[in-house]
Design a protein around this motif. Sequence first.
Motif, PDB file in Angstrom:
ATOM      1  N   MET A  89       0.602  -1.157  -0.150  1.00 44.41           N
ATOM      2  CA  MET A  89      -0.103   0.310  -0.100  1.00 44.41           C
ATOM      3  C   MET A  89       0.819   1.588   0.300  1.00 44.41           C
ATOM      4  SD  MET A  89      -2.965   1.753   2.961  1.00 44.41           S
ATOM      5  CE  MET A  89      -3.937   0.622   3.303  1.00 44.41           C
ATOM      6  N   SER A  90       0.033   2.038  -1.134  1.00 44.65           N
ATOM      7  CA  SER A  90       1.633   2.988  -1.099  1.00 44.65           C
ATOM      8  C   SER A  90       0.599   4.581   0.139  1.00 44.65           C
ATOM      9  CB  SER A  90       1.433   4.358  -2.430  1.00 44.65           C
ATOM     10  OG  SER A  90       0.425   4.769  -2.548  1.00 44.65           O
ATOM     11  N   PHE A  91       2.074   4.927   0.801  1.00 42.88           N
ATOM     12  CA  PHE A  91       0.976   6.386   1.444  1.00 42.88           C
ATOM     13  C   PHE A  91       0.159   7.134   1.105  1.00 42.88           C
ATOM     14  CE2 PHE A  91       1.722  10.191   2.301  1.00 42.88           C
ATOM     15  CZ  PHE A  91       1.786  10.735   4.025  1.00 42.88           C
ATOM     16  N   PHE A  92      -0.381   7.304  -0.638  1.00 41.05           N
ATOM     17  CA  PHE A  92      -1.118   8.501  -0.435  1.00 41.05           C
ATOM     18  C   PHE A  92      -2.704   7.390  -1.058  1.00 41.05           C
ATOM     19  CE2 PHE A  92       2.993   9.868  -3.239  1.00 41.05           C
ATOM     20  CZ  PHE A  92       2.208  11.471  -2.709  1.00 41.05           C
ATOM     21  N   ALA A  93      -1.666   5.879  -0.336  1.00 42.16           N
ATOM     22  CA  ALA A  93      -3.340   5.200  -0.421  1.00 42.16           C
ATOM     23  C   ALA A  93      -4.000   5.129   1.031  1.00 42.16           C
ATOM     24  CB  ALA A  93      -3.516   3.691  -1.060  1.00 42.16           C
ATOM     25  N   SER A  94      -3.012   5.477   1.850  1.00 43.54           N
ATOM     26  CA  SER A  94      -3.412   4.783   3.544  1.00 43.54           C
ATOM     27  C   SER A  94      -4.131   6.301   3.945  1.00 43.54           C
ATOM     28  CB  SER A  94      -1.087   5.469   3.888  1.00 43.54           C
ATOM     29  OG  SER A  94      -1.153   6.398   3.675  1.00 43.54           O
ATOM     30  N   PRO A  95      -4.566   5.472   4.765  1.00 35.31           N
ATOM     31  CA  PRO A  95      -5.818   6.738   6.005  1.00 35.31           C
ATOM     32  C   PRO A  95      -4.952   7.736   6.335  1.00 35.31           C
ATOM     33  CG  PRO A  95      -5.354   4.604   7.012  1.00 35.31           C
ATOM     34  CD  PRO A  95      -4.589   3.796   5.384  1.00 35.31           C
ATOM     35  N   ALA A  96      -3.415   7.606   6.820  1.00 31.92           N
ATOM     36  CA  ALA A  96      -2.839   8.889   7.804  1.00 31.92           C
ATOM     37  C   ALA A  96      -2.173   9.416   5.877  1.00 31.92           C
ATOM     38  CB  ALA A  96      -1.147   8.086   6.830  1.00 31.92           C
ATOM     39  N   PHE A  97      -2.944   9.467   4.773  1.00 33.01           N
ATOM     40  CA  PHE A  97      -2.877  10.693   3.526  1.00 33.01           C
ATOM     41  C   PHE A  97      -4.092  11.602   3.349  1.00 33.01           C
ATOM     42  CE2 PHE A  97      -3.268  11.559  -0.483  1.00 33.01           C
ATOM     43  CZ  PHE A  97      -1.922  13.072  -0.847  1.00 33.01           C
ATOM     44  N   SER A  98      -5.024  10.499   3.794  1.00 28.24           N
ATOM     45  CA  SER A  98      -5.975  11.041   4.061  1.00 28.24           C
ATOM     46  C   SER A  98      -5.892  11.835   5.350  1.00 28.24           C
ATOM     47  CB  SER A  98      -7.586  10.550   4.158  1.00 28.24           C
ATOM     48  OG  SER A  98      -7.480   9.226   5.034  1.00 28.24           O
ATOM     49  N   GLN A  99      -6.000  11.833   6.317  1.00 26.25           N
ATOM     50  CA  GLN A  99      -6.017  12.085   7.748  1.00 26.25           C
ATOM     51  C   GLN A  99      -4.628  13.308   7.944  1.00 26.25           C
ATOM     52  OE1 GLN A  99      -3.679   9.269  10.046  1.00 26.25           O
ATOM     53  NE2 GLN A  99      -6.346   9.190  11.227  1.00 26.25           N
ATOM     54  N   LEU A 100      -4.154  13.709   6.821  1.00 30.75           N
ATOM     55  CA  LEU A 100      -3.263  14.185   6.602  1.00 30.75           C
ATOM     56  C   LEU A 100      -3.604  15.712   5.902  1.00 30.75           C
ATOM     57  CD1 LEU A 100      -0.352  16.121   6.525  1.00 30.75           C
ATOM     58  CD2 LEU A 100      -0.030  15.036   4.479  1.00 30.75           C
ATOM     59  N   ILE A 101      -4.470  15.202   4.513  1.00 30.65           N
ATOM     60  CA  ILE A 101      -5.086  16.358   3.701  1.00 30.65           C
ATOM     61  C   ILE A 101      -6.013  16.686   4.314  1.00 30.65           C
ATOM     62  CG2 ILE A 101      -7.256  15.957   1.890  1.00 30.65           C
ATOM     63  CD1 ILE A 101      -3.861  15.902   0.691  1.00 30.65           C
ATOM     64  N   ARG A 102      -7.391  16.281   4.917  1.00 30.83           N
ATOM     65  CA  ARG A 102      -8.432  16.956   5.997  1.00 30.83           C
ATOM     66  C   ARG A 102      -7.597  17.339   7.159  1.00 30.83           C
ATOM     67  NH1 ARG A 102     -10.818  11.107   6.013  1.00 30.83           N
ATOM     68  NH2 ARG A 102      -9.825  10.778   7.941  1.00 30.83           N
ATOM     69  N   TYR A 103      -6.200  17.180   8.049  1.00 30.88           N
ATOM     70  CA  TYR A 103      -5.751  18.213   8.994  1.00 30.88           C
ATOM     71  C   TYR A 103      -5.469  19.571   7.796  1.00 30.88           C
ATOM     72  CZ  TYR A 103      -2.533  19.400  12.468  1.00 30.88           C
ATOM     73  OH  TYR A 103      -2.171  20.368  12.860  1.00 30.88           O
ATOM     74  N   GLY A 104      -4.638  18.974   6.395  1.00 31.93           N
ATOM     75  CA  GLY A 104      -4.357  20.589   6.013  1.00 31.93           C
ATOM     76  C   GLY A 104      -5.946  22.082   5.468  1.00 31.93           C
ATOM     77  N   THR A 156       2.001  15.605  16.392  1.00 33.78           N
ATOM     78  CA  THR A 156       1.371  15.589  17.308  1.00 33.78           C
ATOM     79  C   THR A 156       0.425  15.302  17.772  1.00 33.78           C
ATOM     80  OG1 THR A 156       3.423  17.267  18.076  1.00 33.78           O
ATOM     81  CG2 THR A 156       1.452  16.476  19.754  1.00 33.78           C
ATOM     82  N   CYS A 157      -1.066  15.218  17.223  1.00 29.39           N
ATOM     83  CA  CYS A 157      -1.984  14.854  16.742  1.00 29.39           C
ATOM     84  C   CYS A 157      -2.372  13.213  16.538  1.00 29.39           C
ATOM     85  CB  CYS A 157      -3.004  15.973  16.093  1.00 29.39           C
ATOM     86  SG  CYS A 157      -3.188  17.356  16.512  1.00 29.39           S
ATOM     87  N   LYS A 158      -1.517  13.114  15.213  1.00 29.36           N
ATOM     88  CA  LYS A 158      -1.193  12.014  14.876  1.00 29.36           C
ATOM     89  C   LYS A 158      -0.663  11.096  15.963  1.00 29.36           C
ATOM     90  CE  LYS A 158      -1.623   8.678  11.508  1.00 29.36           C
ATOM     91  NZ  LYS A 158      -2.024   7.789  11.445  1.00 29.36           N
ATOM     92  N   TYR A 159       0.162  11.090  16.345  1.00 26.31           N
ATOM     93  CA  TYR A 159       1.135  10.709  17.003  1.00 26.31           C
ATOM     94  C   TYR A 159       0.832  10.646  18.983  1.00 26.31           C
ATOM     95  CZ  TYR A 159       2.742   8.918  12.880  1.00 26.31           C
ATOM     96  OH  TYR A 159       2.931   8.820  12.024  1.00 26.31           O
ATOM     97  N   PHE A 160       0.012  11.260  19.061  1.00 23.50           N
ATOM     98  CA  PHE A 160       0.163  11.816  20.811  1.00 23.50           C
ATOM     99  C   PHE A 160      -1.177  11.873  20.876  1.00 23.50           C
ATOM    100  CE2 PHE A 160       0.029  14.375  24.185  1.00 23.50           C
ATOM    101  CZ  PHE A 160       0.759  13.841  25.133  1.00 23.50           C
ATOM    102  N   VAL A 161      -2.086  12.948  20.532  1.00 23.66           N
ATOM    103  CA  VAL A 161      -3.115  13.541  21.188  1.00 23.66           C
ATOM    104  C   VAL A 161      -4.246  11.768  20.823  1.00 23.66           C
ATOM    105  CG1 VAL A 161      -5.191  15.066  20.993  1.00 23.66           C
ATOM    106  CG2 VAL A 161      -2.366  15.830  21.004  1.00 23.66           C
ATOM    107  N   TRP A 176     -13.406  14.616  12.766  1.00 22.36           N
ATOM    108  CA  TRP A 176     -13.753  14.790  11.097  1.00 22.36           C
ATOM    109  C   TRP A 176     -12.054  14.484  10.672  1.00 22.36           C
ATOM    110  CZ3 TRP A 176     -11.272  17.826   6.666  1.00 22.36           C
ATOM    111  CH2 TRP A 176     -11.993  17.591   5.459  1.00 22.36           C
ATOM    112  N   THR A 177     -10.998  14.504  11.153  1.00 24.72           N
ATOM    113  CA  THR A 177      -9.881  14.739  10.637  1.00 24.72           C
ATOM    114  C   THR A 177      -9.749  12.725  11.260  1.00 24.72           C
ATOM    115  OG1 THR A 177      -9.206  17.038  10.865  1.00 24.72           O
ATOM    116  CG2 THR A 177      -7.280  15.252  10.836  1.00 24.72           C
TER     117      THR A 177
END
Length: 133
Positions: A1-16, A120-125, A62-63
Amino acid sequence: MSFFASPAFSQLIRYGIVGLTNNALLYLGYLLLVYCGSGEKLAMTLIYIIGVLTSYTFNYRWTFSQRKNRGALIRYIQMHLTGYLINFILLYLLVDKLLYPHQLVQIFAIIVVAFFGFFTCKYFVFREKSARE
């Protein structure tokens, strides 16, 4: 799975999206407060408080799609207190000591704090629950 198809990427987009919208509106508020006579650091402090409240709501629901995450609000406040200190120190050093224009320094500070905030949100909060939680 590429980074662009991962949940982390969609979270990054929503966070942005949350961050850009929130910070654009807050930056205009910051400029307005300074224009009306508030000092740069007081304006940043007031805007920061408003930003914490609005961004927590959107990032929580949401994010990072949190439903029930005990302690997330406390960790979010801790993250933002640290982000606030980073922002305050940047303003103090770059505006008060090195005499850069506060408008540009605040844009730079927003970017620095945004990257700090996402990781910090992704890995702590809003981290995934561990076996202890």
